[in-house]
Design an enzyme around this catalytic site. Structure first.
Site, PDB file in Angstrom:
ATOM      1  N   HIS A 497       0.833  -1.208   0.000  1.00 27.65           N
ATOM      2  CA  HIS A 497       0.000   0.000   0.000  1.00 27.65           C
ATOM      3  C   HIS A 497       0.869   1.261   0.000  1.00 27.65           C
ATOM      4  O   HIS A 497       0.708   2.139  -0.870  1.00 27.65           O
ATOM      5  CB  HIS A 497      -0.906  -0.019   1.234  1.00 27.65           C
ATOM      6  CG  HIS A 497      -1.780   1.188   1.371  1.00 27.65           C
ATOM      7  ND1 HIS A 497      -3.114   1.159   1.095  1.00 27.65           N
ATOM      8  CD2 HIS A 497      -1.504   2.467   1.770  1.00 27.65           C
ATOM      9  CE1 HIS A 497      -3.635   2.367   1.292  1.00 27.65           C
ATOM     10  NE2 HIS A 497      -2.673   3.178   1.719  1.00 27.65           N
ATOM     11  N   GLU A 498       1.766   1.348   0.951  1.00 32.49           N
ATOM     12  CA  GLU A 498       2.599   2.547   1.042  1.00 32.49           C
ATOM     13  C   GLU A 498       3.535   2.657  -0.158  1.00 32.49           C
ATOM     14  O   GLU A 498       3.841   3.765  -0.617  1.00 32.49           O
ATOM     15  CB  GLU A 498       3.385   2.551   2.350  1.00 32.49           C
ATOM     16  CG  GLU A 498       2.513   2.566   3.603  1.00 32.49           C
ATOM     17  CD  GLU A 498       1.522   3.706   3.654  1.00 32.49           C
ATOM     18  OE1 GLU A 498       1.784   4.757   3.025  1.00 32.49           O
ATOM     19  OE2 GLU A 498       0.473   3.556   4.301  1.00 32.49           O
ATOM     20  N   HIS A 501       1.904   4.487  -2.906  1.00 29.37           N
ATOM     21  CA  HIS A 501       2.050   5.946  -2.755  1.00 29.37           C
ATOM     22  C   HIS A 501       3.421   6.393  -3.262  1.00 29.37           C
ATOM     23  O   HIS A 501       3.539   7.433  -3.915  1.00 29.37           O
ATOM     24  CB  HIS A 501       1.909   6.344  -1.290  1.00 29.37           C
ATOM     25  CG  HIS A 501       0.502   6.352  -0.778  1.00 29.37           C
ATOM     26  ND1 HIS A 501      -0.516   7.009  -1.421  1.00 29.37           N
ATOM     27  CD2 HIS A 501      -0.047   5.801   0.339  1.00 29.37           C
ATOM     28  CE1 HIS A 501      -1.641   6.869  -0.735  1.00 29.37           C
ATOM     29  NE2 HIS A 501      -1.384   6.134   0.337  1.00 29.37           N
ATOM     30  N   HIS A 504       3.586   6.742  -6.923  1.00 28.32           N
ATOM     31  CA  HIS A 504       2.932   7.979  -7.340  1.00 28.32           C
ATOM     32  C   HIS A 504       3.919   9.138  -7.288  1.00 28.32           C
ATOM     33  O   HIS A 504       3.878  10.041  -8.143  1.00 28.32           O
ATOM     34  CB  HIS A 504       1.748   8.243  -6.411  1.00 28.32           C
ATOM     35  CG  HIS A 504       0.631   9.018  -7.035  1.00 28.32           C
ATOM     36  ND1 HIS A 504      -0.546   9.304  -6.372  1.00 28.32           N
ATOM     37  CD2 HIS A 504       0.490   9.585  -8.256  1.00 28.32           C
ATOM     38  CE1 HIS A 504      -1.349   9.991  -7.160  1.00 28.32           C
ATOM     39  NE2 HIS A 504      -0.744  10.188  -8.311  1.00 28.32           N
TER      40      HIS A 504
END
Length: 708
Positions: A497-498, A501, A504
């Site tokens: 999940h992290e 990020h 991104h």
């Protein structure tokens, strides 16, 4: 020796459209013996952490604030006609020195804080709020911005137009159009809110660290899995205690309440965790009320009925009714399933001899027992296949297969703690993309949870590109003397999940830092992170790296199947739990009158429609709900579920075309990851997927039949 180096050049001011009439800002001379003010002659201009001392921060903030004031004065006093270049782009490029210092200080305030740093934060924050208000409420500056907004000219590119729109609306939404009297009120309210949110976060962290349960009786830990006992022993040793210690940090708290059969100790822990900052030395209840009421005052002052209306105007969802309908739709589709799951676990507990009503502190233990029996699955079975080093290799490999990224440790890069490792990130053509910092393990100086942040974003000025410095901070199970760090499945998902990020940030492209990377609408920012979690249960991916840390055996297919089945078993319960957080967030931020009542009662009422397990007197999550009261998710927590709908729909394309399909990943990179906030997120999503997202995709992913 002193010298001035951090001067906004005319080229930087004029980025976007040439405008040679821009005057050079008369910046103060900087004391470059302070490493925060000196040029960073380091690999990729990374922060020289080892040279930065606490005493450097406040003088650096003072100097940087003065620099930005000078830059703003240069824009305001420019005798030339306002243009995009001499006003909008100049404003975008201002404050770079301050941004650099804030990046270091506030990242470390979360990842490696101290009492002294928190005291500095309390002193500095009002000055930063004052600066922000002085800029946003400056009538001459707003007049120039408005002039360009009303007469933009014809030379602007798409990202220029978006920057112009965002800049104008930012001023309007931050009080620029208010009367002088209302501007003073706005200053007062925002200053108060800034101080309140900072104090809330500090109280929540202090309350989390204040509680620990030390156990010296071996009989009370005999039943626990080895990894739980080893972690508790390590925590005890670190605290100078004998035996085994449980803290309220997730890697300590969650395993204990999951595997211990001692109801009395679990209830004590659960109540402590769920009453953090509820009364006592670090009480946040009055602060919760003040934050909610101050946000309402700000919204009313700006012409909105409630704070949610103000926030959602600049979100993918657009408005309050859309969010409330979205949450209600998901609740209606899953609440019955969640109740059924709860009854299943409760009935199973009764079969094992449990008597009475199943309480929240019983849930982890008996749901895990059920999972063990029904799916032959528990953390002891799964964790050996998820050695942290292997998980890291797997995550890096996934980034390589999807986006061609390579990760090389760079020991020349200074780090802020011995636990941290820095990597050079390059693409398949050798282009430098980013620096990635990884910080895995809990410590008293780090707040709980997991997050991605940046010390620097992506931008291009006068043809010269600056690439990002990205940091992933987590709180994973520590290695012990006997075992390496072995992750639970949930921790593997957290890593992915992290890391989403971070992709991104690392794959960002664009000229303006305010538009690149994770600088997107809050309800869109979780798409890149949550879509990555899907690979955690893809056998094709796991077979590339998930092996038993002792035997080298690949993770068996039946374990992966059991993980998926077990994940779906409690999917409705987990969904409703998240909806409860989103609904209480919306409740706090849709109040239309100041709330002076009981915080616990307010929360109880807002969560009632989502209640599955019994409510417990004397507990409340709001006083420690940092996401919405100090973390930027006010009227935005629904965004996690919103993004789950997006990612479920988006990942279905990978499932259709192949989980490593470069055409699909290339489209996701080009239309989502690299674009940042340069365009409306719905336009970007539809361009990638071909249609707008529907909740059906998430319901199907959870293995539930959507109710008609």
């Amino acid at each position: 020796m002193k010298k001035t180096f951090w001067i906004m050049t005319l080229a930087a001011f004029a980025a976007g459209c040439a405008d040679n009439s821009i005057p050079r800002a008369q910046l103060p001379e900087l004391d470059t013996t302070n490493p925060l003010l000196a040029q960073w002659e380091t690999p990729h201009a990374t922060p020289p952490f080892s040279k930065i001392e606490l005493a450097h921060y406040e003088p650096a903030f003072e100097a940087a604030i003065a620099c930005q004031r000078a830059e703003i004065d240069a824009i305001v006093n420019n005798p030339a006609k306002p243009t995009f270049g001499n006003t909008i782009a100049a404003l975008e490029r201002s404050g770079q020195l301050l941004g650099r210092i804030e990046g270091v200080f506030y990242n470390l305030l979360s990842a490696d804080t101290s009492d002294e740093m928190q005291e500095i934060a309390l002193r500095v924050q009002p000055k930063l709020t004052e600066l922000s208000n002085d800029i946003s409420l400056n009538p001459e500056l707003f007049a120039r911005v408005k002039a360009v907004y009303e007469h933009p000219g014809c030379c602007l590119k798409k990202d220029d137009k978006k920057l112009l729109e965002d800049t104008y609306k930012s001023f309007a939404r931050n009080g620029a159009a208010l009367s002088d009297a209302d501007k003073e009120l706005y200053r007062q309210y925002t200053s108060e809110l800034s101080a309140l949110t900072l104090q809330f976060g500090q109280n929540a962290l202090a309350a989390t660290n204040a509680f620990a349960l030390n156990i010296t009786d071996p009989k009370q830990v005999a039943e626990l899995p080895a990894f739980v006992k080893e972690g508790m022993a390590a925590d005890a040793k670190a605290r100078g205690e004998k035996g085994w210690t449980v803290t309220l940090q997730a890697p300590s708290y969650v395993p204990f309440v999951t595997y211990s059969s001692n109801r009395a100790l679990k209830e004590k822990l659960w109540r402590a965790y769920n009453s953090r900052a509820l009364g006592g030395q670090y009480d946040n209840t009055e602060i919760v009320r003040k934050i909610a009421n101050t946000r309402l005052k700000i919204a009313n002052l700006l012409g909105y009925k409630c704070y949610a209306d103000y926030v959602l105007e600049r979100r993918m969802a657009k408005d309050t009714p859309t969010v409330e309908a979205f949450l209600e739709e998901l609740l209606a589709a899953t609440k019955e399933h969640a109740d059924r799951e709860c009854r299943t676990v409760s009935d199973y507990a009764a079969k094992l001899g449990f008597e009475g009503e199943l309480m929240p502190w019983d849930w982890g233990y008996y749901s895990q027992k059920y999972r063990d029996a029904e799916y032959a699955l528990n953390d002891e079975v799964v964790k050996p296949y998820f050695q942290l080093e292997n998980v890291k290799k797997g995550v890096f490999l996934l980034a390589n297969k999807l986006y061609g990224l390579n990760f090389t440790p760079n020991t020349e890069i200074d780090v802020y703690h011995p636990d941290v490792t820095a990597y050079d990130v390059t693409d398949e053509k050798g282009r430098f993309m980013a620096v990635l910092y990884l910080d895995f393990f809990p410590r008293a100086s780090k707040r709980s949870g997991a997050w991605m942040t940046e010390y620097r974003g992506t931008k291009t000025v006068d043809g010269e590109e600056t690439r990002p410095l990205v940091s992933l901070v987590m709180n994973f199970t520590k290695p012990t003397g006997e075992k390496p760090s072995l992750l639970t499945f949930d921790e593997v998902e957290t890593f992915l999940h992290e890391f989403g990020h971070s992709l991104h940030g690392m794959l960002a492209e664009g000229r303006y830092e305010s538009q690149t990377g994770t600088s997107v609408y809050r309800d869109f920012v979780e798409l890149p992170s949550q879509i990555m979690e899907n690979w955690a249960t893809e056998k094709e991916f796991l077979d590339l790296w998930a092996v038993h840390y002792q035997t080298g055996e690949p993770i068996p297919a039946e374990i992966v199947e059991s993980i998926v089945a077990a994940k779906n078993f409690l999917a409705a319960y987990g969904n409703v739990r998240q909806l409860s957080f989103g609904m209480t967030d919306m409740a706090w931020h849709t109040i239309a009158e100041p709330y002076e009542g009981d915080v616990v009662a307010f929360e109880r009422a807002s969560m009632a429609p989502t209640q599955v397990l019994p409510a417990v007197d004397g507990t409340a999550m709001a006083p420690a709900f940092s996401h919405i009261f100090s973390g930027g998710y006010a009227a935005g927590y629904y965004g996690y579920k919103w993004a789950e709908v997006l990612e479920a729909d988006a990942f279905s394309l990978f499932k259709e075309k192949g989980i490593f399909n470069r055409e699909v990943s290339g489209s996701f990179r080009d239309n989502v990851l690299s674009k940042g906030g340069t365009e409306d997120p719905m336009d970007l999503y539809v361009r990638f997927r071909g249609h707008k997202p529907e909740t059906r995709a998430l319901i199907e992913k959870m293995g539930l039949k959507k109710e008609n």
